[in-house]
Every structure is written in C-alpha cells, then in structure tokens.
Scaffold this motif. Structure first.
Motif, PDB file in Angstrom:
ATOM      1  N   ILE A  71       0.846  -1.186   0.000  1.00 43.26           N
ATOM      2  CA  ILE A  71       0.000   0.000   0.000  1.00 43.26           C
ATOM      3  C   ILE A  71       0.885   1.241   0.000  1.00 43.26           C
ATOM      4  O   ILE A  71       1.873   1.294   0.725  1.00 43.26           O
ATOM      5  CB  ILE A  71      -0.906   0.006   1.249  1.00 43.26           C
ATOM      6  N   ASP A  72       0.521   2.249  -0.791  1.00 42.40           N
ATOM      7  CA  ASP A  72       1.114   3.579  -0.731  1.00 42.40           C
ATOM      8  C   ASP A  72       0.095   4.508  -0.088  1.00 42.40           C
ATOM      9  O   ASP A  72      -1.072   4.529  -0.500  1.00 42.40           O
ATOM     10  CB  ASP A  72       1.435   4.122  -2.119  1.00 42.40           C
ATOM     11  N   ILE A  73       0.524   5.282   0.896  1.00 44.60           N
ATOM     12  CA  ILE A  73      -0.318   6.293   1.525  1.00 44.60           C
ATOM     13  C   ILE A  73       0.255   7.648   1.143  1.00 44.60           C
ATOM     14  O   ILE A  73       1.413   7.934   1.442  1.00 44.60           O
ATOM     15  CB  ILE A  73      -0.334   6.124   3.057  1.00 44.60           C
ATOM     16  N   GLU A  74      -0.548   8.472   0.467  1.00 42.70           N
ATOM     17  CA  GLU A  74      -0.080   9.808   0.109  1.00 42.70           C
ATOM     18  C   GLU A  74      -0.511  10.785   1.199  1.00 42.70           C
ATOM     19  O   GLU A  74      -1.531  10.596   1.853  1.00 42.70           O
ATOM     20  CB  GLU A  74      -0.606  10.245  -1.254  1.00 42.70           C
ATOM     21  N   GLU A  81       2.755  12.373   9.057  1.00 42.09           N
ATOM     22  CA  GLU A  81       2.038  11.116   8.839  1.00 42.09           C
ATOM     23  C   GLU A  81       2.852   9.936   9.349  1.00 42.09           C
ATOM     24  O   GLU A  81       2.315   9.007   9.958  1.00 42.09           O
ATOM     25  CB  GLU A  81       1.691  10.937   7.366  1.00 42.09           C
ATOM     26  N   VAL A  82       4.157   9.943   9.124  1.00 45.08           N
ATOM     27  CA  VAL A  82       5.018   8.865   9.631  1.00 45.08           C
ATOM     28  C   VAL A  82       4.938   8.817  11.158  1.00 45.08           C
ATOM     29  O   VAL A  82       4.786   7.751  11.749  1.00 45.08           O
ATOM     30  CB  VAL A  82       6.466   9.026   9.131  1.00 45.08           C
ATOM     31  N   TRP A 104       9.095   7.474   2.817  1.00 43.17           N
ATOM     32  CA  TRP A 104       9.456   6.478   3.828  1.00 43.17           C
ATOM     33  C   TRP A 104       8.795   5.150   3.524  1.00 43.17           C
ATOM     34  O   TRP A 104       7.623   5.108   3.163  1.00 43.17           O
ATOM     35  CB  TRP A 104       9.000   6.924   5.216  1.00 43.17           C
ATOM     36  N   VAL A 105       9.546   4.083   3.702  1.00 43.74           N
ATOM     37  CA  VAL A 105       8.991   2.732   3.741  1.00 43.74           C
ATOM     38  C   VAL A 105       8.855   2.396   5.221  1.00 43.74           C
ATOM     39  O   VAL A 105       9.827   2.479   5.982  1.00 43.74           O
ATOM     40  CB  VAL A 105       9.907   1.703   3.042  1.00 43.74           C
ATOM     41  N   VAL A 116       4.873   5.823   2.669  1.00 38.47           N
ATOM     42  CA  VAL A 116       4.258   7.129   2.915  1.00 38.47           C
ATOM     43  C   VAL A 116       4.988   8.118   2.018  1.00 38.47           C
ATOM     44  O   VAL A 116       6.202   8.258   2.106  1.00 38.47           O
ATOM     45  CB  VAL A 116       4.371   7.528   4.402  1.00 38.47           C
ATOM     46  N   LEU A 117       4.228   8.773   1.138  1.00 33.73           N
ATOM     47  CA  LEU A 117       4.835   9.619   0.125  1.00 33.73           C
ATOM     48  C   LEU A 117       4.075  10.912  -0.083  1.00 33.73           C
ATOM     49  O   LEU A 117       2.958  11.064   0.415  1.00 33.73           O
ATOM     50  CB  LEU A 117       4.948   8.847  -1.186  1.00 33.73           C
TER      51      LEU A 117
END
Length: 138
Positions: A71-74, A81-82, A104-105, A116-117
């Motif tokens: 999953i990618d979370i924008e 967010e991290v 970040w992974v 998280v991008l």
C-alpha cells in the motif's frame, strides 16, 4: 462479456483484532461484518473514499522477504504522517530519496511494508478530512 475489478488488498496478520485496530486507525477505515464461516480467518475494512476493501487474513506463516504488493499512503506532510503511524505501532524501515521522490517505507506491526509519500493525486487528497494535530489534543 464479463466485468472484473480489484475488490481487496489483502494484508497478512497473526492477530485479527490488532490488525483491525492498526489498519482501521492508519487508514481511517471501518470494519464491515463478515459471516461466521469467514470471521475467524478474515476481517474486512472499508476505506472512507474507495470501493476497494482491505482484507486482513490471519496467518501464522512468518514473513520471509520483501512484499511484492504493498500500500502507498499519500500525504501533504510526510513526517507528520510517519509520526502518526509510528504512534499506532508502525516502524520506520527505509528512507528513500530517488528519482525526485522523498518517501518512507514503514512496516506495520507484522513486518508488512507500506510507503508514505508526497501527494500523487492532490485533488483526491484535498477531499479527505485532516487528521487531528496531536499537539493540540493535550
């Protein structure tokens, strides 16, 4: 003629209750009921802005390598967010700075990777409600 679509993203966990607690809080998702024949093995989460569901699958198999799907979370604030996800039980694993991206992974409590991008779809991100600022909740 037929139709098909992505209906679930499946995440392996060894504790369904903890999995629901972590991923529901991480994604602002709500649990959907499953029948008794499935609820001991699966739990289903509905995302607030998608028709795709997160399906948590109970497994005792140990994680052995990198996920091939994740999953990618924008977000409009990667560091905030991290930190929010770390407070839920995620851990930082790898900070990537490549090809013009800085992200970040993370790993969930079961070792599953997710990213998280920065915003990829700012118009969709703008529709989401903001997370509360933990500094203002004291």
């Amino acid at each position: 003629m037929h139709r098909s679509r992505v209906c679930h993203i499946v995440i392996d966990v060894d504790d369904l209750d903890r999995g629901v607690a972590f991923w529901a809080a991480a994604l602002d998702a709500t649990e959907e009921p499953l029948g008794p024949q499935s609820s001991g093995i699966y739990r289903k989460l509905r995302l607030p802005d998608s028709d795709i569901r997160i399906l948590l699958q109970a497994t005792r198999d140990p994680k052995t390598s990198k996920e091939r799907v994740h999953i990618d979370i924008e977000t409009d604030d990667v560091e905030a967010e991290v930190r929010r996800l770390e407070a839920l039980g995620a851990t930082r694993w790898d900070h990537q700075r490549e090809r013009g991206f800085d992200f970040w992974v993370l790993r969930d409590p079961w070792g599953n990777e997710f990213c998280v991008l920065q915003p990829e779809y700012p118009e969709l991100l703008a529709r989401r409600r903001p997370w509360p600022d933990p500094a203002n909740e004291a």
